[in-house]
Enzyme design. Structure first.
Site, mmCIF file in Angstrom:
data_model
loop_
_atom_site.group_PDB
_atom_site.id
_atom_site.type_symbol
_atom_site.label_atom_id
_atom_site.label_comp_id
_atom_site.label_asym_id
_atom_site.label_seq_id
_atom_site.Cartn_x
_atom_site.Cartn_y
_atom_site.Cartn_z
ATOM 1 N N GLN A 61 75.957 -6.537 11.574
ATOM 2 C CA GLN A 61 74.570 -6.575 11.111
ATOM 3 C C GLN A 61 73.629 -6.639 12.516
ATOM 4 O OE1 GLN A 61 72.854 -6.976 8.290
ATOM 5 N NE2 GLN A 61 74.610 -6.155 7.105
ATOM 6 N N SER A 62 73.906 -5.762 13.386
ATOM 7 C CA SER A 62 73.185 -5.864 14.634
ATOM 8 C C SER A 62 71.687 -5.422 14.024
ATOM 9 C CB SER A 62 73.647 -4.703 15.315
ATOM 10 O OG SER A 62 72.809 -4.606 16.419
#
Ligand SMILES: *Cc1c(COP(=O)(O)O)cnc(C)c1O
Length: 322
Positions: free
Chosen positions: A72-73
């Site tokens: 989930q960068s």
């Protein structure tokens, strides 16, 4: 050095007051800097850094941006968007297993058309190196954007953001924000010295012990100062980090994080994220309760973005409580 920067973000981002939340927390002068509104996709702090990093990439004739991060960068999502704006290809190395459902930031990575490679967390750097070297050998002109966009070039963006804040509003006593790979804090610390900012810059550590993060931030600030031809001289003691709120670990939503996300939404209509800004805001609330700040101090909460993670498992499930 003449500034090497391209335009990707909608700047300056607004500073707004948070009157209801401020009353509830007994902070009469509580403000928020909306770097969630930098405008490259759903925004965030990496967009500012990418103005500098992409300028360097273009100068070097790059044709493909490479970067890495968590599944989930927010950083990777903004790299992919910047690549599209600039007509560059993009490869993202995401650490972890490919999830069954591609949600949140990962959904946006997919939408962007970036090449996505998943690899085990321990092998992230090796994967990155291998893919990068392959692209290099094939003549794809890759450019490596470091983890979190946090090197000396990326840090220059938050030196400029500090100048922007000082030009926008009366002096603040505190700037409080989520600090993780350290580039944001390094830039702010550098700018504070250069532009004579009188307040304190308080990084809320998202995962690292305070000393480790402060050491990293001071090293980055020194490298960024060197790029500008300035004296470095920063040491860890010059960097204020609080690590009281990161014991649950990276990306583990605590009750306090979740409460902060709900409170900002319900009182001010502002969305925080479950990993970074929720944790930093939870810390701000807890520190206020502990009377860490003095009465009537002016506090600026720097919103660093991250909203898409709200729409991804496990966070969307964990936040869906009354
Ligand atoms: C990356 C990130 C941060 C941390 O910024 P660093 O420069 O890595 O310290 C904070 N908030 C959000 C939403 C981020 O994506």
């Amino acid at each position: 050095m003449t500034e090497n920067r391209i335009s990707l973000a909608c700047l300056p981002t607004p500073i707004q007051d948070l009157p209801k939340l401020g009353r509830a927390l007994f902070i009469p002068q509580l403000f928020i800097k909306r770097d969630d509104l930098t405008g490259l996709g759903p925004g965030g702090n990496k967009t500012r850094k990418l103005e500098y990093l992409c300028a360097d990439a273009l100068k070097q004739g790059a044709k493909r941006l490479f970067s890495c991060g968590a599944i989930q960068s927010n950083h990777c999502r903004q790299v992919a968007a910047a690549a599209n704006r600039l007509g560059l290809a993009c490869t993202l190395i995401l650490a972890g297993e490919a999830p069954a459902k591609e949600q949140g930031n990962l959904l946006l990575d997919r939408l962007s058309g970036a090449q996505i490679l998943f690899c085990p967390k321990e092998e992230r750097d090796a994967c990155l190196e291998e893919a990068f070297n392959k692209a290099l050998a094939e003549g794809q002109k890759p450019y490596l954007i470091p983890y979190g966009g946090s090197n000396a070039i990326g840090a220059l963006a938050y030196r400029e953001a500090l100048r922007e804040i000082m030009a926008q509003d009366a002096p603040f006593d505190w700037i409080v924000f989520a600090s993780s790979s350290g580039g944001t804090q390094a830039g702010l610390v550098l700018g504070a010295r250069e532009f004579n900012f009188r307040g304190r810059i308080l990084g809320i550590s998202i995962e690292l012990p305070a000393e480790q993060l402060a050491t990293r931030v001071s090293a980055l600030a020194n490298e960024a100062a060197a790029l500008l031809g300035q004296q470095g001289g920063f040491c860890a003691e010059d960097v204020l980090v609080n690590d009281d709120f990161c014991h649950a670990g990276y990306g583990v939503l605590t009750a306090q994080d979740a409460q902060a996300v709900r409170l900002f939404s319900r009182m001010e209509g502002i969305l925080l994220d479950p990993v970074y800004t929720g944790r930093a805001a939870g810390a701000l609330i807890a520190l206020t309760t502990q009377k860490y700040f003095r009465k009537n101090e002016r506090i600026l909460f720097l919103h660093t973005g991250g909203i898409p993670a709200l729409f991804a498992e496990p966070y969307c499930r964990q936040l869906n409580i009354p």
